[in-house]
Motif scaffolding. Structure first.
Motif, PDB file in Angstrom:
ATOM      1  N   ARG A   1       0.848  -1.200   0.000  1.00 58.13           N
ATOM      2  CA  ARG A   1       0.000   0.000   0.000  1.00 58.13           C
ATOM      3  C   ARG A   1       0.878   1.243   0.000  1.00 58.13           C
ATOM      4  O   ARG A   1       0.664   2.184  -0.753  1.00 58.13           O
ATOM      5  CB  ARG A   1      -0.906  -0.029   1.236  1.00 58.13           C
ATOM      6  CG  ARG A   1      -1.847   1.118   1.322  1.00 58.13           C
ATOM      7  CD  ARG A   1      -3.112   0.734   2.122  1.00 58.13           C
ATOM      8  NE  ARG A   1      -2.838  -0.020   3.327  1.00 58.13           N
ATOM      9  CZ  ARG A   1      -2.443   0.543   4.491  1.00 58.13           C
ATOM     10  NH1 ARG A   1      -2.284   1.839   4.568  1.00 58.13           N
ATOM     11  NH2 ARG A   1      -2.231  -0.199   5.556  1.00 58.13           N
ATOM     12  N   VAL A   2       1.887   1.244   0.855  1.00 60.22           N
ATOM     13  CA  VAL A   2       2.798   2.383   0.930  1.00 60.22           C
ATOM     14  C   VAL A   2       3.617   2.482  -0.349  1.00 60.22           C
ATOM     15  O   VAL A   2       3.801   3.561  -0.911  1.00 60.22           O
ATOM     16  CB  VAL A   2       3.760   2.232   2.125  1.00 60.22           C
ATOM     17  CG1 VAL A   2       4.763   3.380   2.153  1.00 60.22           C
ATOM     18  CG2 VAL A   2       2.974   2.186   3.423  1.00 60.22           C
ATOM     19  N   LEU A   3       4.081   1.340  -0.782  1.00 61.26           N
ATOM     20  CA  LEU A   3       4.898   1.299  -1.995  1.00 61.26           C
ATOM     21  C   LEU A   3       4.185   1.963  -3.169  1.00 61.26           C
ATOM     22  O   LEU A   3       4.763   2.771  -3.890  1.00 61.26           O
ATOM     23  CB  LEU A   3       5.194  -0.165  -2.324  1.00 61.26           C
ATOM     24  CG  LEU A   3       6.189  -0.449  -3.443  1.00 61.26           C
ATOM     25  CD1 LEU A   3       7.532   0.196  -3.138  1.00 61.26           C
ATOM     26  CD2 LEU A   3       6.338  -1.948  -3.613  1.00 61.26           C
TER      27      LEU A   3
ATOM     28  N   CYS B   1       6.144   8.951  -8.770  1.00 57.07           N
ATOM     29  CA  CYS B   1       7.123   8.686  -9.820  1.00 57.07           C
ATOM     30  C   CYS B   1       8.234   9.735  -9.716  1.00 57.07           C
ATOM     31  O   CYS B   1       7.970  10.893  -9.402  1.00 57.07           O
ATOM     32  CB  CYS B   1       6.431   8.788 -11.183  1.00 57.07           C
ATOM     33  SG  CYS B   1       7.531   8.634 -12.581  1.00 57.07           S
ATOM     34  N   GLY B   2       9.468   9.310  -9.912  1.00 55.97           N
ATOM     35  CA  GLY B   2      10.571  10.256  -9.840  1.00 55.97           C
ATOM     36  C   GLY B   2      11.106  10.475  -8.437  1.00 55.97           C
ATOM     37  O   GLY B   2      11.926  11.353  -8.205  1.00 55.97           O
ATOM     38  N   HIS B   3      10.645   9.667  -7.497  1.00 54.91           N
ATOM     39  CA  HIS B   3      11.096   9.804  -6.110  1.00 54.91           C
ATOM     40  C   HIS B   3      11.494   8.445  -5.557  1.00 54.91           C
ATOM     41  O   HIS B   3      11.161   7.410  -6.123  1.00 54.91           O
ATOM     42  CB  HIS B   3       9.999  10.407  -5.245  1.00 54.91           C
ATOM     43  CG  HIS B   3       9.718  11.835  -5.546  1.00 54.91           C
ATOM     44  ND1 HIS B   3      10.290  12.890  -4.856  1.00 54.91           N
ATOM     45  CD2 HIS B   3       8.934  12.399  -6.497  1.00 54.91           C
ATOM     46  CE1 HIS B   3       9.877  14.032  -5.368  1.00 54.91           C
ATOM     47  NE2 HIS B   3       9.049  13.770  -6.366  1.00 54.91           N
ATOM     48  N   VAL B   4      12.199   8.446  -4.424  1.00 59.14           N
ATOM     49  CA  VAL B   4      12.625   7.199  -3.803  1.00 59.14           C
ATOM     50  C   VAL B   4      12.467   7.269  -2.281  1.00 59.14           C
ATOM     51  O   VAL B   4      12.299   8.361  -1.728  1.00 59.14           O
ATOM     52  CB  VAL B   4      14.107   6.909  -4.105  1.00 59.14           C
ATOM     53  CG1 VAL B   4      14.333   6.751  -5.597  1.00 59.14           C
ATOM     54  CG2 VAL B   4      14.988   7.998  -3.525  1.00 59.14           C
ATOM     55  N   VAL B   5      12.511   6.120  -1.642  1.00 59.67           N
ATOM     56  CA  VAL B   5      12.426   6.056  -0.179  1.00 59.67           C
ATOM     57  C   VAL B   5      13.406   4.963   0.252  1.00 59.67           C
ATOM     58  O   VAL B   5      13.780   4.120  -0.563  1.00 59.67           O
ATOM     59  CB  VAL B   5      11.014   5.680   0.316  1.00 59.67           C
ATOM     60  CG1 VAL B   5      10.005   6.728  -0.080  1.00 59.67           C
ATOM     61  CG2 VAL B   5      10.612   4.307  -0.168  1.00 59.67           C
TER      62      VAL B   5
ATOM     63  N   GLU C   1      12.743   7.416 -15.142  1.00 59.49           N
ATOM     64  CA  GLU C   1      11.713   8.309 -14.608  1.00 59.49           C
ATOM     65  C   GLU C   1      12.328   9.552 -13.989  1.00 59.49           C
ATOM     66  O   GLU C   1      11.703  10.216 -13.161  1.00 59.49           O
ATOM     67  CB  GLU C   1      10.784   7.572 -13.637  1.00 59.49           C
ATOM     68  CG  GLU C   1      11.445   6.908 -12.468  1.00 59.49           C
ATOM     69  CD  GLU C   1      10.419   6.191 -11.585  1.00 59.49           C
ATOM     70  OE1 GLU C   1       9.639   5.382 -12.097  1.00 59.49           O
ATOM     71  OE2 GLU C   1      10.403   6.459 -10.371  1.00 59.49           O
ATOM     72  N   GLY C   2      13.565   9.853 -14.364  1.00 58.81           N
ATOM     73  CA  GLY C   2      14.184  11.093 -13.928  1.00 58.81           C
ATOM     74  C   GLY C   2      15.117  11.074 -12.745  1.00 58.81           C
ATOM     75  O   GLY C   2      15.703  12.084 -12.389  1.00 58.81           O
ATOM     76  N   VAL C   3      15.273   9.923 -12.108  1.00 60.67           N
ATOM     77  CA  VAL C   3      16.156   9.844 -10.939  1.00 60.67           C
ATOM     78  C   VAL C   3      17.578   9.542 -11.436  1.00 60.67           C
ATOM     79  O   VAL C   3      17.858   8.448 -11.903  1.00 60.67           O
ATOM     80  CB  VAL C   3      15.712   8.723  -9.976  1.00 60.67           C
ATOM     81  CG1 VAL C   3      16.666   8.636  -8.795  1.00 60.67           C
ATOM     82  CG2 VAL C   3      14.298   8.990  -9.497  1.00 60.67           C
TER      83      VAL C   3
ATOM     84  N   LYS D   1      17.604  15.230  -2.735  1.00 59.54           N
ATOM     85  CA  LYS D   1      16.811  15.735  -3.852  1.00 59.54           C
ATOM     86  C   LYS D   1      15.649  14.836  -4.254  1.00 59.54           C
ATOM     87  O   LYS D   1      14.577  15.321  -4.597  1.00 59.54           O
ATOM     88  CB  LYS D   1      17.743  15.932  -5.049  1.00 59.54           C
ATOM     89  CG  LYS D   1      17.071  16.513  -6.274  1.00 59.54           C
ATOM     90  CD  LYS D   1      18.119  16.750  -7.356  1.00 59.54           C
ATOM     91  CE  LYS D   1      17.487  17.359  -8.602  1.00 59.54           C
ATOM     92  NZ  LYS D   1      18.507  17.547  -9.671  1.00 59.54           N
ATOM     93  N   TYR D   2      15.859  13.530  -4.197  1.00 57.69           N
ATOM     94  CA  TYR D   2      14.800  12.607  -4.633  1.00 57.69           C
ATOM     95  C   TYR D   2      14.046  11.875  -3.534  1.00 57.69           C
ATOM     96  O   TYR D   2      13.004  11.283  -3.788  1.00 57.69           O
ATOM     97  CB  TYR D   2      15.396  11.575  -5.582  1.00 57.69           C
ATOM     98  CG  TYR D   2      16.008  12.171  -6.824  1.00 57.69           C
ATOM     99  CD1 TYR D   2      15.193  12.695  -7.833  1.00 57.69           C
ATOM    100  CD2 TYR D   2      17.388  12.241  -6.977  1.00 57.69           C
ATOM    101  CE1 TYR D   2      15.754  13.260  -8.978  1.00 57.69           C
ATOM    102  CE2 TYR D   2      17.965  12.807  -8.122  1.00 57.69           C
ATOM    103  CZ  TYR D   2      17.135  13.316  -9.118  1.00 57.69           C
ATOM    104  OH  TYR D   2      17.687  13.875 -10.247  1.00 57.69           O
ATOM    105  N   ARG D   3      14.588  11.888  -2.333  1.00 54.44           N
ATOM    106  CA  ARG D   3      13.909  11.171  -1.245  1.00 54.44           C
ATOM    107  C   ARG D   3      12.525  11.738  -1.008  1.00 54.44           C
ATOM    108  O   ARG D   3      12.378  12.944  -0.818  1.00 54.44           O
ATOM    109  CB  ARG D   3      14.741  11.274   0.036  1.00 54.44           C
ATOM    110  CG  ARG D   3      14.219  10.386   1.138  1.00 54.44           C
ATOM    111  CD  ARG D   3      15.101  10.516   2.362  1.00 54.44           C
ATOM    112  NE  ARG D   3      14.839   9.456   3.324  1.00 54.44           N
ATOM    113  CZ  ARG D   3      15.507   9.313   4.447  1.00 54.44           C
ATOM    114  NH1 ARG D   3      16.471  10.169   4.753  1.00 54.44           N
ATOM    115  NH2 ARG D   3      15.222   8.330   5.279  1.00 54.44           N
TER     116      ARG D   3
END
Length: 104
Positions: A15-17, A22-26, A86-88, A99-101
């Motif tokens: 669900r969290v995933l 898009c374009g971000h990470v965790v 996707e831009g990362v 920047k991406y987190r």
DNA sequence: CGGATGACCTAAG
DNA sequence: CCTTAGGCCATCC
């Protein structure tokens, strides 16, 4: 632990995933915490490992706290490709976390 | 039931 | 930058 709970755990992770833009990470730790499992970073990885290779979920948006891919080849290459598509961008083999987190 | 396991994290040398 | 050590947590077997 019953099977029910184990299954629910995966459901929460997913669900969290699915909510990661898009374009971000965790990080694995973030994913676990957001799913309701503080300090259970290893659990996140364990659950992600269950996902079918053809899943539609953005499993590639999860990396370790160092901003590096924490997946053995050939998975690492696939993950990096998806992220870059996707831009990362990567710099010195690492992702610019500041920047991406993704942090809600 | 208890030890082993893993797509982890952080601090320290 | 690489390695070691210790801690963490739910699931697996």
């Amino acid at each position: 632990m019953s099977k029910e709970q184990a299954s629910d755990t995966l459901a929460r992770i997913c669900r969290v995933l699915a909510s990661i833009p898009c374009g971000h990470v965790v990080t694995y730790g973030d994913l676990a915490e957001m799913a309701g499992f503080p300090r259970a970073a290893r659990l996140a990885g364990q659950q992600l490992r269950k996902l079918p290779k053809d899943t539609a979920l953005p499993w590639h948006r999860v990396i370790n706290a160092q901003g590096r891919i924490s997946l053995p080849e050939p998975g690492a290459s696939r993950q990096r490709e998806r992220l870059e598509s996707e831009g990362v961008s990567f710099l010195k083999g690492r992702v610019d976390m500041a920047k991406y987190r993704w942090k809600p």
